[in-house]
Every structure is written in C-alpha cells, then in structure tokens.
Design a protein around this motif. Structure first.
Motif, PDB file in Angstrom:
ATOM      1  N   CYS A  84      -4.523   6.094   6.834  1.00 37.48           N
ATOM      2  CA  CYS A  84      -4.273   5.375   5.566  1.00 37.48           C
ATOM      3  C   CYS A  84      -3.876   3.934   5.859  1.00 37.48           C
ATOM      4  O   CYS A  84      -4.323   3.001   5.188  1.00 37.48           O
ATOM      5  N   CYS A  85      -3.030   3.750   6.875  1.00 35.49           N
ATOM      6  CA  CYS A  85      -2.572   2.403   7.211  1.00 35.49           C
ATOM      7  C   CYS A  85      -3.738   1.559   7.720  1.00 35.49           C
ATOM      8  O   CYS A  85      -3.888   0.383   7.342  1.00 35.49           O
ATOM      9  N   GLN A  86      -4.564   2.163   8.572  1.00 32.16           N
ATOM     10  CA  GLN A  86      -5.712   1.428   9.109  1.00 32.16           C
ATOM     11  C   GLN A  86      -6.639   0.984   7.977  1.00 32.16           C
ATOM     12  O   GLN A  86      -7.060  -0.170   7.903  1.00 32.16           O
ATOM     13  N   ASN A  87      -6.895   1.930   7.076  1.00 31.17           N
ATOM     14  CA  ASN A  87      -7.732   1.632   5.916  1.00 31.17           C
ATOM     15  C   ASN A  87      -7.101   0.504   5.103  1.00 31.17           C
ATOM     16  O   ASN A  87      -7.762  -0.464   4.711  1.00 31.17           O
ATOM     17  N   GLY A  88      -5.806   0.610   4.870  1.00 35.08           N
ATOM     18  CA  GLY A  88      -5.090  -0.410   4.103  1.00 35.08           C
ATOM     19  C   GLY A  88      -5.113  -1.760   4.801  1.00 35.08           C
ATOM     20  O   GLY A  88      -5.287  -2.804   4.169  1.00 35.08           O
ATOM     21  N   TYR A  89      -4.954  -1.727   6.119  1.00 37.55           N
ATOM     22  CA  TYR A  89      -4.945  -2.988   6.878  1.00 37.55           C
ATOM     23  C   TYR A  89      -6.267  -3.720   6.673  1.00 37.55           C
ATOM     24  O   TYR A  89      -6.304  -4.921   6.424  1.00 37.55           O
ATOM     25  N   GLU A  90      -7.366  -2.925   6.745  1.00 38.16           N
ATOM     26  CA  GLU A  90      -8.691  -3.544   6.592  1.00 38.16           C
ATOM     27  C   GLU A  90      -8.886  -4.095   5.179  1.00 38.16           C
ATOM     28  O   GLU A  90      -9.621  -5.058   4.975  1.00 38.16           O
ATOM     29  N   GLY A 134       0.841  -1.192   0.000  1.00 40.08           N
ATOM     30  CA  GLY A 134       0.000   0.000   0.000  1.00 40.08           C
ATOM     31  C   GLY A 134       0.878   1.246   0.000  1.00 40.08           C
ATOM     32  O   GLY A 134       1.639   1.488   0.940  1.00 40.08           O
ATOM     33  N   LEU A 135       0.779   2.018  -1.065  1.00 43.58           N
ATOM     34  CA  LEU A 135       1.650   3.183  -1.237  1.00 43.58           C
ATOM     35  C   LEU A 135       1.000   4.428  -0.632  1.00 43.58           C
ATOM     36  O   LEU A 135      -0.128   4.777  -0.994  1.00 43.58           O
ATOM     37  N   ILE A 136       1.712   5.061   0.296  1.00 41.40           N
ATOM     38  CA  ILE A 136       1.197   6.286   0.918  1.00 41.40           C
ATOM     39  C   ILE A 136       2.146   7.424   0.559  1.00 41.40           C
ATOM     40  O   ILE A 136       3.289   7.467   1.029  1.00 41.40           O
ATOM     41  N   GLU A 137       1.679   8.300  -0.315  1.00 36.26           N
ATOM     42  CA  GLU A 137       2.508   9.416  -0.795  1.00 36.26           C
ATOM     43  C   GLU A 137       2.260  10.578   0.170  1.00 36.26           C
ATOM     44  O   GLU A 137       1.307  11.327   0.013  1.00 36.26           O
ATOM     45  N   PHE A 138       3.103  10.663   1.201  1.00 39.24           N
ATOM     46  CA  PHE A 138       2.717  11.494   2.351  1.00 39.24           C
ATOM     47  C   PHE A 138       3.172  12.947   2.259  1.00 39.24           C
ATOM     48  O   PHE A 138       2.730  13.775   3.054  1.00 39.24           O
ATOM     49  N   THR A 139       4.051  13.262   1.325  1.00 35.96           N
ATOM     50  CA  THR A 139       4.411  14.674   1.124  1.00 35.96           C
ATOM     51  C   THR A 139       4.936  14.868  -0.293  1.00 35.96           C
ATOM     52  O   THR A 139       5.649  14.005  -0.813  1.00 35.96           O
ATOM     53  N   ASN A 140       4.563  15.996  -0.903  1.00 39.05           N
ATOM     54  CA  ASN A 140       5.149  16.286  -2.215  1.00 39.05           C
ATOM     55  C   ASN A 140       6.046  17.534  -2.138  1.00 39.05           C
ATOM     56  O   ASN A 140       6.379  18.110  -3.163  1.00 39.05           O
ATOM     57  N   PHE A 141       6.430  17.922  -0.913  1.00 37.83           N
ATOM     58  CA  PHE A 141       7.484  18.936  -0.784  1.00 37.83           C
ATOM     59  C   PHE A 141       8.819  18.246  -1.030  1.00 37.83           C
ATOM     60  O   PHE A 141       9.027  17.129  -0.541  1.00 37.83           O
ATOM     61  N   CYS A 142       9.711  18.920  -1.748  1.00 40.19           N
ATOM     62  CA  CYS A 142      11.009  18.312  -1.960  1.00 40.19           C
ATOM     63  C   CYS A 142      12.080  19.374  -2.100  1.00 40.19           C
ATOM     64  O   CYS A 142      11.881  20.380  -2.787  1.00 40.19           O
ATOM     65  N   LYS A 143      13.220  19.137  -1.453  1.00 44.00           N
ATOM     66  CA  LYS A 143      14.317  20.100  -1.542  1.00 44.00           C
ATOM     67  C   LYS A 143      15.176  19.843  -2.768  1.00 44.00           C
ATOM     68  O   LYS A 143      16.053  20.627  -3.092  1.00 44.00           O
ATOM     69  N   ASN A 144      14.925  18.754  -3.464  1.00 50.02           N
ATOM     70  CA  ASN A 144      15.727  18.419  -4.650  1.00 50.02           C
ATOM     71  C   ASN A 144      15.089  18.971  -5.918  1.00 50.02           C
ATOM     72  O   ASN A 144      13.933  19.389  -5.932  1.00 50.02           O
TER      73      ASN A 144
END
Ligand code: SAM
Ligand code: FES
Length: 347
Positions: A87-93, A50-60
């Motif tokens: 998100c994890c709970q949802n994914g676990y279920e 289960g992919l959780i894209e938790f931030t799209n801020f990036c210093k690169n």
C-alpha cells in the motif's frame, strides 16, 4: 467588534459565543476569517495523507463504532506486513509522502510486529512521515513506535466531558486515560492529533465548549473532526447523525482558536455531503486523507453506514482529487506536510 473578530483576537471562545456561532450567526464572516488565517499559515496548499486501514479487529466496544468488538456482523480482516508495505509503495508512486496506519485495537499487532512494519516503511521511504492511529497504548509502546520511526499520532479524545464520555463508551474505557495518552504522546515528541465527532449522541453546546477548551489546553498539532454517522449494527444505530453545517462551523472556529493546526476535511464529512470535503477546505481545513487500503477490504472498515470508499475518495483517483481541490481554490502538494509554526502563536 463582531463575535468572530473577538474570538480570533483572543483565541478563545465563551460558551455563549459558541452557541451564537452554532446558530449560524456571522456564518459567512466566520468562514472568511478561517480561510484568511489558514492562508496566512499554509497558503493555498492542501496536504494529502494516504490512509491505510490495516485491521478492523478491535478489543474495544465504543457504542458508536461499526468495528466494535460486539458487532458480530462485521467481517474482520487484517492486512499482512507485505500488504501494508505494498500500500505504501503504491501510495508513494501516486505522490503520497505521509502514510496513516489506522486500525482497531488489535492485539495481534504486538509492539514487535508494529515496530518491524514501521521500520520497514521508513527504510523503503525515508522521505515519508508515518502517522499511527491505533488507540490507547502504554507509554513504553508509544516510545518504541517513535524510536522505530513513527512521528505522528492521531487519537481523538472523542469528548472532553466525563458524563458524555461515559455515554459514548463502556465503563472499561476512561476519558482520563485517553487524555493521559495524548499528553504522553506529546511529551515523547509526536505531532499529535486529537478530535471528536460532531453531533454524537449526548453532545451539547456545553460539551462542545469543553472540547474546545481541552483543545486550547492540549495544543495538538492536528484536530480531526467529522460528523457522527450511525452504523446500523451498533447501539447508536437509530440515533440521528451530525450535520455538515455544524461540522463546517466547528472547523472554522478551531482554525481561529488554533491558527497553525493541521485540519482535515474528513471522509465522514465527504460521506454526508458529496462536496463536503471541498466545503471543509473552504471553511479552514487544509488536509485530505484518501484511502490507500486494498480495494478488497475497504468496505469492511465500516465505522459507519454508507462510508465513501471507492471512486474519488480512493487514493488511486488522485487526479480527480487534485481537480476537486483545485476547483475549491487550493493545490495539493506532494510533501510530508508537517505542522508549521508561522508567526501566529497558538495561545
Ligand atoms: N482505534 C483507534 C482509536 O480509537 O483512535 C483508531 C480507529 S477509530 C475507528 C477512528 C475514529 O473513527 C474514532 O476516533 C471515531 O471518532 C471515528 N468513528 C468511529 N465510529 C464513527 C461513526 N459512527 N461516525 C463517525 N466517526 C466514527
Ligand atoms: Fe475500536 Fe472503534 S471500537 S476502533
């Protein structure tokens, strides 16, 4: 002996053999051997993450990437710790037992914050594996995340060729540091994933051959490859993208070189071909990584144009995904999906 038999036997490939296979020679036989090798190690099982894209801020500022720091058009977001845990709970279920926390290199997420999130996920779901994909950090930070409960780390090397690396990244980044990170992660004890985009600007048969040699040397547990897809607000917005055919050929070759490797059929492959992920599974891949991020942010994690992020790509449509995987001849299993070292030794 065919070239395919030769590379399977020696678990190595010359530059000319690579070129021969990339030209499409022995294509069907290559695919069949990759599937046979995958079956010997992982049977018909497909692992889900289960992919959780938790931030799209990036210093690169990678030239290819839609969430690079200079892209003023990107609409930035970061999830709260509570949202990540939800998100994890949802994914676990839904049956997920591995969560992949992926994001840009976002300094808001200090080691303390990350460790708290990792420990909370672990205490809520002790039977789950946590994978991090958050870029280049100090060895001490990697150590801390590991002690907090993260066991796997994805850090694509992007290209193993110095000149090509410099074409893809500004001077502030270096291939040497990226490689050092990968070796440090391995030493700490992570299951490590490397990888690269297929068809990235400046890629040649020679650079690809270096990629494969680097993978043979590193011996990662996982290899993530997917086509480069241009993103219109990046310096490579007008460059041609990679093809599904080339990606599939490379998936099969990697399966023969590293028989035990965990090999995802990536979202990028599913983006350029509606049945790309099924084709990936039929070319030797054994992992799929549906999106568990909250729907409201999915479109904002826009690494490239037209990224699939709703419908059957999404984790909540796990039933559709199971059917698609079944149609490709495989079965999704509900477990952590650890690396296996079954009999066939990686050279
Ligand atoms: N920041 C972390 C890192 O550097 O490893 C993880 C996030 S980064 C966006 C994840 C991967 O997305 C990169 O390793 C890169 O290969 C891939 N990627 C970025 N831009 C892409 C594009 N335009 N097309 C295809 N893949 C892309
Ligand atoms: Fe940082 Fe792409 S430039 S995630």
């Amino acid at each position: 002996m065919s070239v395919v038999d030769d590379i399977e036997a020696k678990k190595d490939i010359t530059r000319d053999e690579l070129q021969y296979l990339l030209e499409g020679n022995e294509g069907e036989y290559l695919r069949q051997r990759a599937v046979a090798v995958r079956k010997a190690v992982y049977g018909q099982e497909v692992f889900i993450r289960g992919l959780i894209e938790f931030t799209n801020f990036c210093k690169n500022n990678c030239y290819y990437c839609g969430i690079r720091r200079d892209n003023r058009q990107a609409s930035r977001y970061r999830l709260t710790a509570e949202e990540i845990l939800d998100c994890c709970q949802n994914g676990y279920e839904l049956g997920f037992r591995t969560f992949v926390l992926q994001g840009g290199e976002d300094e808001y997420f200090t080691d303390d914050r990350l460790c708290r999130i990792i420990s909370s996920i672990k205490s809520n779901h002790p039977d789950c594996a946590i994978t991090l994909s958050i870029g280049e950090k100090d060895r001490a930070s990697y150590q801390r995340y590991f002690e907090a409960g993260a066991e796997r780390y994805l850090l694509r090397h992007e290209t193993a060729d110095e000149a090509h690396y410099r074409k893809l990244h500004p001077r502030e980044m270096s291939l040497q540091h990226r490689k050092e990170c990968l070796y440090a992660l391995k030493e700490i004890g992570y299951q490590v994933g490397a990888g690269f985009m297929t068809g990235s600007p400046g890629q040649t048969v020679d650079t690809l051959h270096e990629d494969l040699q680097f993978l043979r040397e590193l011996k990662p547990h996982m290899v993530g490859i997917g086509p480069f897809i241009p993103q219109h607000d990046t310096p490579f917005g007008n460059e041609p993208g990679g093809t599904a055919a080339m990606t599939l050929t490379l998936l099969s070759i990697i399966r023969l070189l590293l028989p035990n490797v965990l090999l995802p059929a990536t979202t990028a492959l599913g983006t350029i071909d509606p049945v790309g992920r099924e084709k990936g599974l039929r070319a030797g891949a054994n992992v799929v990584m549906p999106n568990l991020s909250p729907k409201a942010v999915r479109k904002k994690y826009a690494l490239y144009d037209a990224k699939i992020c709703t419908g059957e790509e999404a984790a909540e449509c796990i039933v559709c995904l199971k059917n698609r995987v079944k149609n490709a001849g495989y079965n999704i299993v509900c477990d952590r999906g650890d690396y296996r070292n079954r009999g066939i030794e990686n050279v």
